[in-house]
Scaffold this motif. Structure first.
Motif, PDB file in Angstrom:
ATOM      1  N   LEU A  32      72.014  43.030   3.467  1.00  0.00           N
ATOM      2  CA  LEU A  32      72.923  42.262   4.309  1.00  0.00           C
ATOM      3  C   LEU A  32      73.269  40.911   3.699  1.00  0.00           C
ATOM      4  O   LEU A  32      72.430  40.284   3.048  1.00  0.00           O
ATOM      5  N   THR A  33      74.478  40.468   3.959  1.00  0.00           N
ATOM      6  CA  THR A  33      74.881  39.115   3.582  1.00  0.00           C
ATOM      7  C   THR A  33      74.285  38.147   4.598  1.00  0.00           C
ATOM      8  O   THR A  33      73.765  38.567   5.644  1.00  0.00           O
ATOM      9  N   GLU A  34      74.381  36.869   4.317  1.00  0.00           N
ATOM     10  CA  GLU A  34      73.874  35.870   5.268  1.00  0.00           C
ATOM     11  C   GLU A  34      74.562  36.007   6.632  1.00  0.00           C
ATOM     12  O   GLU A  34      73.882  36.020   7.663  1.00  0.00           O
ATOM     13  N   PRO A  35      75.893  36.139   6.679  1.00  0.00           N
ATOM     14  CA  PRO A  35      76.537  36.333   7.985  1.00  0.00           C
ATOM     15  C   PRO A  35      76.108  37.645   8.656  1.00  0.00           C
ATOM     16  O   PRO A  35      75.997  37.715   9.879  1.00  0.00           O
ATOM     17  N   GLY A  36      75.840  38.663   7.859  1.00  0.00           N
ATOM     18  CA  GLY A  36      75.375  39.935   8.413  1.00  0.00           C
ATOM     19  C   GLY A  36      74.002  39.804   9.045  1.00  0.00           C
ATOM     20  O   GLY A  36      73.738  40.367  10.114  1.00  0.00           O
ATOM     21  N   ARG A  37      73.130  39.065   8.406  1.00  0.00           N
ATOM     22  CA  ARG A  37      71.788  38.827   8.958  1.00  0.00           C
ATOM     23  C   ARG A  37      71.894  38.025  10.261  1.00  0.00           C
ATOM     24  O   ARG A  37      71.217  38.324  11.241  1.00  0.00           O
ATOM     25  N   ALA A  38      72.754  37.016  10.256  1.00  0.00           N
ATOM     26  CA  ALA A  38      72.944  36.211  11.462  1.00  0.00           C
ATOM     27  C   ALA A  38      73.507  37.059  12.596  1.00  0.00           C
ATOM     28  O   ALA A  38      73.105  36.894  13.758  1.00  0.00           O
ATOM     29  N   ALA A  39      74.384  37.993  12.282  1.00  0.00           N
ATOM     30  CA  ALA A  39      74.951  38.872  13.310  1.00  0.00           C
ATOM     31  C   ALA A  39      73.880  39.760  13.924  1.00  0.00           C
ATOM     32  O   ALA A  39      73.869  39.985  15.143  1.00  0.00           O
ATOM     33  N   VAL A  40      72.960  40.273  13.102  1.00  0.00           N
ATOM     34  CA  VAL A  40      71.869  41.103  13.625  1.00  0.00           C
ATOM     35  C   VAL A  40      71.007  40.283  14.574  1.00  0.00           C
ATOM     36  O   VAL A  40      70.709  40.709  15.697  1.00  0.00           O
ATOM     37  N   VAL A  41      70.606  39.090  14.161  1.00  0.00           N
ATOM     38  CA  VAL A  41      69.757  38.242  14.992  1.00  0.00           C
ATOM     39  C   VAL A  41      70.481  37.854  16.284  1.00  0.00           C
ATOM     40  O   VAL A  41      69.903  37.910  17.375  1.00  0.00           O
ATOM     41  N   THR A  42      71.744  37.503  16.182  1.00  0.00           N
ATOM     42  CA  THR A  42      72.529  37.138  17.367  1.00  0.00           C
ATOM     43  C   THR A  42      72.589  38.298  18.354  1.00  0.00           C
ATOM     44  O   THR A  42      72.409  38.113  19.564  1.00  0.00           O
ATOM     45  N   THR A  43      72.823  39.496  17.852  1.00  0.00           N
ATOM     46  CA  THR A  43      72.884  40.672  18.722  1.00  0.00           C
ATOM     47  C   THR A  43      71.532  40.938  19.378  1.00  0.00           C
ATOM     48  O   THR A  43      71.469  41.218  20.585  1.00  0.00           O
ATOM     49  N   LEU A  44      70.462  40.849  18.613  1.00  0.00           N
ATOM     50  CA  LEU A  44      69.134  41.079  19.179  1.00  0.00           C
ATOM     51  C   LEU A  44      68.844  40.081  20.296  1.00  0.00           C
ATOM     52  O   LEU A  44      68.339  40.460  21.363  1.00  0.00           O
ATOM     53  N   ILE A  45      69.161  38.825  20.085  1.00  0.00           N
ATOM     54  CA  ILE A  45      68.911  37.796  21.100  1.00  0.00           C
ATOM     55  C   ILE A  45      69.792  38.041  22.327  1.00  0.00           C
ATOM     56  O   ILE A  45      69.323  38.002  23.462  1.00  0.00           O
ATOM     57  N   ARG A  46      71.074  38.319  22.108  1.00  0.00           N
ATOM     58  CA  ARG A  46      71.998  38.556  23.212  1.00  0.00           C
ATOM     59  C   ARG A  46      71.550  39.743  24.068  1.00  0.00           C
ATOM     60  O   ARG A  46      71.693  39.742  25.293  1.00  0.00           O
ATOM     61  N   GLU A  47      70.961  40.745  23.445  1.00  0.00           N
ATOM     62  CA  GLU A  47      70.525  41.949  24.170  1.00  0.00           C
ATOM     63  C   GLU A  47      69.118  41.832  24.725  1.00  0.00           C
ATOM     64  O   GLU A  47      68.583  42.790  25.279  1.00  0.00           O
ATOM     65  N   GLY A  48      68.503  40.655  24.590  1.00  0.00           N
ATOM     66  CA  GLY A  48      67.215  40.418  25.209  1.00  0.00           C
ATOM     67  C   GLY A  48      65.996  40.774  24.382  1.00  0.00           C
ATOM     68  O   GLY A  48      64.892  40.890  24.910  1.00  0.00           O
TER      69      GLY A  48
END
Length: 54
Positions: A32-48
């Motif tokens: 993953l690129t840096e933005p891709g990694r951030a997107a994964v973390v953001t999604t995990l947090i948003r989904e609880g």
């Protein structure tokens, strides 16, 4: 509820699910690129997903 991730994100999600210690987006494995990694973390947090070590 189901959250879907692309194939290249799977290693990062498995890592997060198995982690017993705090980690950052930079710690996530996979191609993953840096933005891709951030997107994964953001999604995990948003989904609880847990945000602190168990």
């Amino acid at each position: 509820m189901t959250v879907r991730f692309e194939g290249e994100q799977c290693a990062a999600v498995r890592f997060a699910a198995a982690s017993t210690a705090a980690f950052t987006a930079a710690d996530l494995p996979g191609p993953l690129t840096e933005p891709g990694r951030a997107a994964v973390v953001t999604t995990l947090i948003r989904e609880g997903f847990p945000t602190s070590p168990r």
